[in-house]
Write a protein that holds these residues in place. Structure first.
Motif, PDB file in Angstrom:
ATOM      1  N   ASN A  75       0.895  -1.158  -0.023  1.00 15.72           N
ATOM      2  CA  ASN A  75      -0.033  -0.020  -0.057  1.00 15.72           C
ATOM      3  C   ASN A  75       1.023   1.129   0.067  1.00 15.72           C
ATOM      4  N   ASN A  76       0.669   2.084  -0.982  1.00 18.19           N
ATOM      5  CA  ASN A  76       1.565   3.014  -1.001  1.00 18.19           C
ATOM      6  C   ASN A  76       1.679   4.151  -0.150  1.00 18.19           C
ATOM      7  N   LEU A  77       0.564   4.327   0.860  1.00 17.26           N
ATOM      8  CA  LEU A  77       0.697   5.237   2.147  1.00 17.26           C
ATOM      9  C   LEU A  77       1.344   4.504   3.082  1.00 17.26           C
ATOM     10  N   TYR A  78       1.211   3.252   3.510  1.00 15.19           N
ATOM     11  CA  TYR A  78       1.817   2.585   4.450  1.00 15.19           C
ATOM     12  C   TYR A  78       3.468   2.390   3.977  1.00 15.19           C
ATOM     13  N   LEU A  79       3.578   2.246   2.822  1.00 11.07           N
ATOM     14  CA  LEU A  79       4.811   1.979   2.326  1.00 11.07           C
ATOM     15  C   LEU A  79       5.803   3.283   2.522  1.00 11.07           C
ATOM     16  N   GLY A  80       5.277   4.425   2.217  1.00 13.28           N
ATOM     17  CA  GLY A  80       5.699   5.806   2.462  1.00 13.28           C
ATOM     18  C   GLY A  80       6.030   5.818   4.022  1.00 13.28           C
ATOM     19  N   CYS A  81       5.177   5.635   4.879  1.00 13.55           N
ATOM     20  CA  CYS A  81       5.479   5.919   6.477  1.00 13.55           C
ATOM     21  C   CYS A  81       6.541   4.801   6.638  1.00 13.55           C
ATOM     22  N   MET A  82       6.788   3.669   6.284  1.00 14.11           N
ATOM     23  CA  MET A  82       7.925   2.828   6.476  1.00 14.11           C
ATOM     24  C   MET A  82       9.089   3.333   6.032  1.00 14.11           C
ATOM     25  N   LEU A  83       9.106   3.943   5.134  1.00 15.71           N
ATOM     26  CA  LEU A  83      10.280   4.537   4.444  1.00 15.71           C
ATOM     27  C   LEU A  83      10.720   5.676   5.456  1.00 15.71           C
ATOM     28  N   ILE A  84       9.819   6.131   5.948  1.00 17.50           N
ATOM     29  CA  ILE A  84      10.097   7.352   7.041  1.00 17.50           C
ATOM     30  C   ILE A  84      10.785   6.644   8.448  1.00 17.50           C
ATOM     31  N   LYS A  85      10.000   5.670   8.820  1.00 26.15           N
ATOM     32  CA  LYS A  85      10.227   4.947  10.099  1.00 26.15           C
ATOM     33  C   LYS A  85      11.733   4.373   9.895  1.00 26.15           C
ATOM     34  N   THR A  86      12.151   3.878   8.589  1.00 19.65           N
ATOM     35  CA  THR A  86      13.481   3.372   8.476  1.00 19.65           C
ATOM     36  C   THR A  86      14.500   4.142   8.174  1.00 19.65           C
ATOM     37  N   ASP A  87      14.279   5.534   8.171  1.00 19.16           N
ATOM     38  CA  ASP A  87      15.014   6.500   8.097  1.00 19.16           C
ATOM     39  C   ASP A  87      15.737   6.587   6.374  1.00 19.16           C
ATOM     40  N   ARG A  88      14.759   5.841   5.619  1.00 21.86           N
ATOM     41  CA  ARG A  88      15.014   6.002   4.041  1.00 21.86           C
ATOM     42  C   ARG A  88      14.324   7.343   3.407  1.00 21.86           C
ATOM     43  N   ALA A  89      13.560   7.863   4.383  1.00 22.66           N
ATOM     44  CA  ALA A  89      12.831   9.455   3.933  1.00 22.66           C
ATOM     45  C   ALA A  89      12.517  10.109   5.130  1.00 22.66           C
ATOM     46  N   ASP A  90      12.409  11.357   4.704  1.00 21.10           N
ATOM     47  CA  ASP A  90      12.055  12.317   5.932  1.00 21.10           C
ATOM     48  C   ASP A  90      10.647  13.017   5.989  1.00 21.10           C
ATOM     49  N   GLY A  91       9.747  12.917   5.015  1.00 18.85           N
ATOM     50  CA  GLY A  91       8.377  13.177   5.343  1.00 18.85           C
ATOM     51  C   GLY A  91       7.519  12.768   4.269  1.00 18.85           C
ATOM     52  N   GLN A  92       6.169  12.903   4.302  1.00 12.29           N
ATOM     53  CA  GLN A  92       5.239  12.360   3.028  1.00 12.29           C
ATOM     54  C   GLN A  92       4.216  13.270   3.050  1.00 12.29           C
ATOM     55  N   ILE A  93       3.735  13.528   1.826  1.00 13.66           N
ATOM     56  CA  ILE A  93       2.469  14.278   1.464  1.00 13.66           C
ATOM     57  C   ILE A  93       1.540  13.293   0.573  1.00 13.66           C
ATOM     58  N   SER A  94       0.297  13.085   1.082  1.00 12.38           N
ATOM     59  CA  SER A  94      -0.780  12.476   0.307  1.00 12.38           C
ATOM     60  C   SER A  94      -2.095  13.277   0.370  1.00 12.38           C
ATOM     61  N   GLY A  95      -3.006  12.890  -0.153  1.00 11.88           N
ATOM     62  CA  GLY A  95      -4.415  13.343  -0.087  1.00 11.88           C
ATOM     63  C   GLY A  95      -5.001  13.683  -1.300  1.00 11.88           C
ATOM     64  N   ALA A  96      -4.356  14.144  -2.595  1.00 12.58           N
ATOM     65  CA  ALA A  96      -5.027  14.319  -3.805  1.00 12.58           C
ATOM     66  C   ALA A  96      -5.676  13.314  -4.138  1.00 12.58           C
ATOM     67  N   LEU A  97      -5.727  11.972  -3.789  1.00 12.36           N
ATOM     68  CA  LEU A  97      -6.520  10.942  -4.241  1.00 12.36           C
ATOM     69  C   LEU A  97      -6.932  10.316  -2.934  1.00 12.36           C
ATOM     70  N   SER A  98      -6.404  10.583  -1.618  1.00 18.45           N
ATOM     71  CA  SER A  98      -6.554   9.682  -0.546  1.00 18.45           C
ATOM     72  C   SER A  98      -7.467  10.857   0.664  1.00 18.45           C
ATOM     73  N   THR A  99      -8.417  10.071   1.497  1.00 15.79           N
ATOM     74  CA  THR A  99      -8.831  10.866   2.349  1.00 15.79           C
ATOM     75  C   THR A  99      -8.039  11.154   3.373  1.00 15.79           C
ATOM     76  N   THR A 100      -8.358  11.924   4.385  1.00 17.27           N
ATOM     77  CA  THR A 100      -7.631  12.287   5.531  1.00 17.27           C
ATOM     78  C   THR A 100      -7.225  11.170   6.285  1.00 17.27           C
ATOM     79  N   GLY A 101      -8.242  10.355   6.450  1.00 18.23           N
ATOM     80  CA  GLY A 101      -8.304   9.092   7.408  1.00 18.23           C
ATOM     81  C   GLY A 101      -7.208   8.440   6.876  1.00 18.23           C
ATOM     82  N   ASP A 102      -7.185   8.068   5.345  1.00 17.05           N
ATOM     83  CA  ASP A 102      -6.115   7.056   4.902  1.00 17.05           C
ATOM     84  C   ASP A 102      -4.836   7.571   4.917  1.00 17.05           C
ATOM     85  N   THR A 103      -4.558   8.827   5.057  1.00 17.19           N
ATOM     86  CA  THR A 103      -3.206   9.409   5.295  1.00 17.19           C
ATOM     87  C   THR A 103      -2.664   9.489   6.720  1.00 17.19           C
ATOM     88  N   LEU A 104      -3.533   9.456   7.613  1.00 16.52           N
ATOM     89  CA  LEU A 104      -3.333   9.846   8.945  1.00 16.52           C
ATOM     90  C   LEU A 104      -3.006   8.325   9.603  1.00 16.52           C
TER      91      LEU A 104
END
Length: 345
Positions: free
Chosen positions: A105-134
């Motif tokens: 799942n793209n949104l979960y994968l993005g957060c896992m990249l942040i959790k493992t220090d492969r990324a620093d932040g994430q932005i979504s919502g153009a297609l997803s609901t606030t609940g899906d983002t949070l």
């Protein structure tokens, strides 16, 4: 230099790795191309690489090759991330099989990249609901230390330079918590002041806790909540410059502040406004945006340990582009806080 240019320059000064998990969405892809061209962040796109390249080529987006593209269906790190996710969520009953699906799942994968220090932040919502983002952000990244509620701040920019900080006011919460209690409202105040520093660049946030009453002019349980929240916020952050309860005019207009709250260092000089509930915040910023010719930038989510921001599904390319820069500034601040905590241990 206006506020948005200041934010962009701060983002450029220390580039962060920002994930855009909705990479096949046209506005997102155009914003990514622009962010890469202007070098405001290192962009990580999540999606099918051939589809992303095909879309970019069809739209003449020549900078997408500079992005890191991760295919959730063919990711060499999937098993490692799935095992970590299963471990993180095992108390909630998550199995490894479930985790293997979620890291696709793209949104979960993005957060896992942040959790493992492969990324620093994430932005979504153009297609997803606030609940899906949070949801993945709260499950994986979690809240900042001492914070239990997430909130959203709005940057309000007006041509009337006498208000706020040269015409810039930061308001919270406008996005997440419908009816905060006193403790949550105090957290929102502390977090909104932090957003004012790291995103708006305020060196001296001056927080007004808004109400329909100023210093006891009205008596009501809602006013009592604001008074208690002000007290709690001072306890949470003794260095925070804050006062309340204050009506909006008493917070912003020096002559009114002096009359209604004599002796207050905040009344008439506030540059950060904290509203008593989400209804007030949402209605308030939209009124000044539409009737007061004020630019509203945000909402900027706050209280998450690493920045994850939510877009409106009606967002523009500009909205996404500027949110990349804002998220980068938040990421810079999150790293600085982490270094301070490590040094204190």
């Amino acid at each position: 230099m206006d506020l948005l240019h200041q934010i962009i320059e701060r983002a450029k000064s220390d580039k962060q790795r920002i994930v855009l998990p909705e990479a096949s969405e046209e506005r997102t892809l155009r914003a990514a191309d622009r962010a890469l061209a202007d070098e405001i962040a290192d962009i990580i796109l999540i999606g099918n690489p051939s589809e992303i390249h095909k879309l970019a080529e069809a739209r003449g987006l020549v900078n997408i090759d500079k992005a890191t593209i991760i295919d959730p269906e063919d990711n060499p790190d999937s098993e490692e991330l799935a095992q970590l996710l299963a471990e993180l969520r095992k108390k909630k009953g998550m199995t490894l099989m479930q985790a293997r699906e979620l890291v696709k799942n793209n949104l979960y994968l993005g957060c896992m990249l942040i959790k493992t220090d492969r990324a620093d932040g994430q932005i979504s919502g153009a297609l997803s609901t606030t609940g899906d983002t949070l949801r993945p952000a709260l499950q994986i990244i979690k809240c900042e230390p001492g914070v239990t509620c997430i909130s959203g701040a709005m940057l309000l920019v007006t041509d009337q330079k006498e208000y706020g900080e040269d015409g810039v006011v930061v308001m919270g919460d406008v996005a997440v918590t419908p009816m905060p209690d006193a403790n949550q409202l105090a957290q929102i105040a502390v977090c909104t002041a932090a957003t004012a520093r790291c995103v708006a660049g305020f060196k001296d946030p001056r927080v007004a806790m808004l109400s329909f009453s100023t210093k006891g002019s009205a008596s009501h349980e809602v006013v009592d909540k604001v008074v208690e929240a002000t007290r709690l916020a001072k306890t949470m952050n003794p260095d925070l410059r804050i006062d309340g309860e204050l009506q909006a005019d008493a917070a912003l207009v020096p002559s009114v502040g002096q009359k209604k709250a004599p002796g207050s260092a905040i009344a008439g000089n506030a540059n950060v406004l904290v509203v008593p509930n989400l209804e007030v915040g949402n209605i308030g910023y939209k009124l000044v945006q539409r009737l007061g010719n004020t630019k509203a930038i945000g909402p900027i989510l706050q209280g998450i340990a690493r920045p994850v921001n939510d877009l409106s599904r009606g967002c523009s390319v500009d909205d996404i582009y500027y949110m990349v820069a804002i998220t980068a500034c938040q990421a810079q601040d999150a790293k600085a806080k982490a270094c301070t905590l490590s040094a204190d241990k």
